[in-house]
Write an enzyme that holds these catalytic residues in place. Structure first.
Site, PDB file in Angstrom:
ATOM      1  N   TYR A  65      24.802  80.480  52.188  1.00  0.00           N
ATOM      2  CA  TYR A  65      23.654  81.395  52.258  1.00  0.00           C
ATOM      3  C   TYR A  65      23.952  82.717  51.548  1.00  0.00           C
ATOM      4  CZ  TYR A  65      20.428  78.555  54.833  1.00  0.00           C
ATOM      5  OH  TYR A  65      19.524  77.570  55.150  1.00  0.00           O
ATOM      6  N   ARG A  68      23.301  82.131  48.013  1.00  0.00           N
ATOM      7  CA  ARG A  68      21.846  82.074  47.754  1.00  0.00           C
ATOM      8  C   ARG A  68      21.235  83.459  47.863  1.00  0.00           C
ATOM      9  NH1 ARG A  68      18.945  77.653  51.294  1.00  0.00           N
ATOM     10  NH2 ARG A  68      17.183  78.241  49.999  1.00  0.00           N
ATOM     11  N   ASP A 101      12.576  83.072  49.693  1.00  0.00           N
ATOM     12  CA  ASP A 101      13.096  84.042  48.715  1.00  0.00           C
ATOM     13  C   ASP A 101      12.284  85.330  48.600  1.00  0.00           C
ATOM     14  OD1 ASP A 101      11.924  81.788  46.102  1.00  0.00           O
ATOM     15  OD2 ASP A 101      10.823  83.379  47.130  1.00  0.00           O
ATOM     16  N   HIS A 116       9.119  78.653  56.575  1.00  0.00           N
ATOM     17  CA  HIS A 116      10.518  78.324  56.879  1.00  0.00           C
ATOM     18  C   HIS A 116      11.371  79.570  57.036  1.00  0.00           C
ATOM     19  CE1 HIS A 116       9.896  74.115  54.905  1.00  0.00           C
ATOM     20  NE2 HIS A 116       9.273  74.250  56.059  1.00  0.00           N
ATOM     21  N   CYS A 124      20.542  86.885  66.009  1.00  0.00           N
ATOM     22  CA  CYS A 124      21.740  86.527  66.769  1.00  0.00           C
ATOM     23  C   CYS A 124      21.575  85.130  67.361  1.00  0.00           C
ATOM     24  CB  CYS A 124      21.963  87.547  67.900  1.00  0.00           C
ATOM     25  SG  CYS A 124      23.460  87.180  68.843  1.00  0.00           S
ATOM     26  N   GLY A 183       4.768  73.486  43.034  1.00  0.00           N
ATOM     27  CA  GLY A 183       6.222  73.578  43.139  1.00  0.00           C
ATOM     28  C   GLY A 183       6.822  73.006  44.397  1.00  0.00           C
TER      29      GLY A 183
HETATM   30  N1  APR Z   1       6.970  74.576  38.327  1.00  0.00           N
HETATM   31  C1  APR Z   1       6.381  73.783  39.274  1.00  0.00           C
HETATM   32  N2  APR Z   1       7.050  72.841  39.977  1.00  0.00           N
HETATM   33  C2  APR Z   1       8.357  72.682  39.701  1.00  0.00           C
HETATM   34  C3  APR Z   1       9.036  73.450  38.727  1.00  0.00           C
HETATM   35  C4  APR Z   1       8.279  74.437  38.026  1.00  0.00           C
HETATM   36  N3  APR Z   1       8.846  75.214  37.087  1.00  0.00           N
HETATM   37  N4  APR Z   1      10.348  73.039  38.693  1.00  0.00           N
HETATM   38  C5  APR Z   1      10.470  72.053  39.622  1.00  0.00           C
HETATM   39  N5  APR Z   1       9.279  71.828  40.218  1.00  0.00           N
HETATM   40  C6  APR Z   1       8.957  70.885  41.299  1.00  0.00           C
HETATM   41  C7  APR Z   1       9.854  69.656  41.370  1.00  0.00           C
HETATM   42  O1  APR Z   1       9.319  68.635  40.545  1.00  0.00           O
HETATM   43  C8  APR Z   1       9.737  69.301  42.856  1.00  0.00           C
HETATM   44  O2  APR Z   1       8.632  68.434  43.090  1.00  0.00           O
HETATM   45  O3  APR Z   1       9.163  71.582  42.512  1.00  0.00           O
HETATM   46  C9  APR Z   1       9.444  70.639  43.537  1.00  0.00           C
HETATM   47  C10 APR Z   1      10.614  71.150  44.351  1.00  0.00           C
HETATM   48  O4  APR Z   1      10.774  70.273  45.435  1.00  0.00           O
HETATM   49  P1  APR Z   1      11.959  70.515  46.466  1.00  0.00           P
HETATM   50  O5  APR Z   1      13.215  70.822  45.715  1.00  0.00           O
HETATM   51  O6  APR Z   1      11.920  69.363  47.440  1.00  0.00           O
HETATM   52  O7  APR Z   1      11.560  71.863  47.216  1.00  0.00           O
HETATM   53  P2  APR Z   1      10.508  72.015  48.395  1.00  0.00           P
HETATM   54  O8  APR Z   1       9.395  71.029  48.242  1.00  0.00           O
HETATM   55  O9  APR Z   1      10.173  73.445  48.449  1.00  0.00           O
HETATM   56  O10 APR Z   1      11.397  71.624  49.693  1.00  0.00           O
HETATM   57  C11 APR Z   1      10.745  71.820  50.936  1.00  0.00           C
HETATM   58  O11 APR Z   1      12.806  71.362  52.082  1.00  0.00           O
HETATM   59  O12 APR Z   1      14.972  71.708  51.687  1.00  0.00           O
HETATM   60  C12 APR Z   1      13.961  72.054  52.544  1.00  0.00           C
HETATM   61  O13 APR Z   1      13.470  74.010  53.713  1.00  0.00           O
HETATM   62  C13 APR Z   1      13.709  73.528  52.424  1.00  0.00           C
HETATM   63  O14 APR Z   1      11.645  74.701  52.018  1.00  0.00           O
HETATM   64  C14 APR Z   1      12.437  73.594  51.592  1.00  0.00           C
HETATM   65  C15 APR Z   1      11.748  72.297  51.947  1.00  0.00           C
END
Ligand code: APR
Length: 241
Positions: A65, A68, A101, A116, A124, A183
């Site tokens: 973390y 990140r 973020d 989230h 704590c 996204g």
């Molecule tokens: N623009 C739009 N979409 C994008 C881009 C971009 N530039 N780059 C990647 N992506 C897409 C990918 O194709 C994918 O479908 O964004 C998505 C990211 O998916 P994940 O990595 O699964 O992220 P997310 O959906 O936010 O995950 C949900 O899972 O890990 C836990 O708590 C964490 O909040 C997170 C949750």
């Protein structure tokens, strides 16, 4: 013209809800979890974002973390975040984000629900202490004044979302007339049920994602592109009216 099919009805949308995920911050240099550049391709997600992993090795989870946090603190909102913030000038916009973020807020969006939690926030593990910390931690894991370990105030796998936030998110999703899903892979629940609430209320669903998602077949319009490329064009439709 990416939005040709909805150009005419654009001014009829009164309540727009965005559901965003890690992909919208990818163009700010923050890696996603599962997309093709997925951060967790080389990590085992379940080893770093679960309460068990934290208690098993709080130092490892805090090192991850902390890495990140410093990446996020130096990141700037991209054209996708900025476009959504600008949209508030023209219509009612709410963002239901899975991201921790804070980049939507940094871009100027004023109505953001963090489903989230937030990487700035810590709490704590025992007492009621919680705070927003924008600096690095000198000692890992950081300790509370009460002597117990502090943890990131984020939702880990297997944990429930903040109830008030989730309740509001469901209400907003079921009252919108347009939902833009940008996204997110829509893999993680319950955030991935939000488009279902919108669809039940006959909202138009738009997916913005370079890759297919779990719910692509439910979408009314799919833009197989990045959010930073697509969202400024979407906002320009409101300027023309
Ligand atoms: N623009 C739009 N979409 C994008 C881009 C971009 N530039 N780059 C990647 N992506 C897409 C990918 O194709 C994918 O479908 O964004 C998505 C990211 O998916 P994940 O990595 O699964 O992220 P997310 O959906 O936010 O995950 C949900 O899972 O890990 C836990 O708590 C964490 O909040 C997170 C949750």
């Amino acid at each position: 013209m990416m939005f040709e099919s909805i150009k005419e009805e654009i001014k009829d949308f009164k309540k727009i809800v965005f559901v965003t995920g890690a992909g919208i911050s990818q163009e700010s240099g923050i890696p996603t979890f599962r997309g093709k550049d997925g951060l967790w391709r080389n990590y085992d997600a379940m080893k770093l974002a679960t309460i068990d992993a934290f208690y098993e090795d709080p130092k490892l989870v805090w090192e991850w973390y902390n890495e990140r946090r410093s990446n996020i603190f130096s990141a700037s909102p991209n054209q996708g975040h900025i476009a959504i913030a600008e949209l508030e000038k023209y219509t009612d916009v709410t963002i239901l984000t899975q991201n921790i973020d804070g980049l939507h807020q940094k871009a100027g969006s004023s109505h953001v629900l963090e489903l989230h939690g937030s990487i700035m926030k810590i709490k704590c593990t025992v007492c009621e202490f919680h705070d927003e910390i924008m600096t690095e931690f000198s000692e890992i894991p950081p300790l509370c004044k009460c002597g117990n370990i502090l943890r990131p105030d984020v939702v880990w796998f297997g944990e429930s979302l903040p109830q008030d936030v989730w309740k509001n998110a469901m209400i907003l999703a079921s009252q919108c007339d347009l939902m833009i899903i940008a996204g997110t892979s829509l893999v993680v629940s319950p955030a991935n049920t939000l488009p279902i609430y919108a669809k039940q209320n006959n909202a138009v669903l738009i997916e913005i994602n370079p890759e297919k998602t779990e719910m692509s077949s439910e979408m009314d319009l799919i833009l197989r592109n990045t959010s930073a490329n697509v969202l400024p064009e979407f906002v320009s439709l409101f300027k023309e009216n």
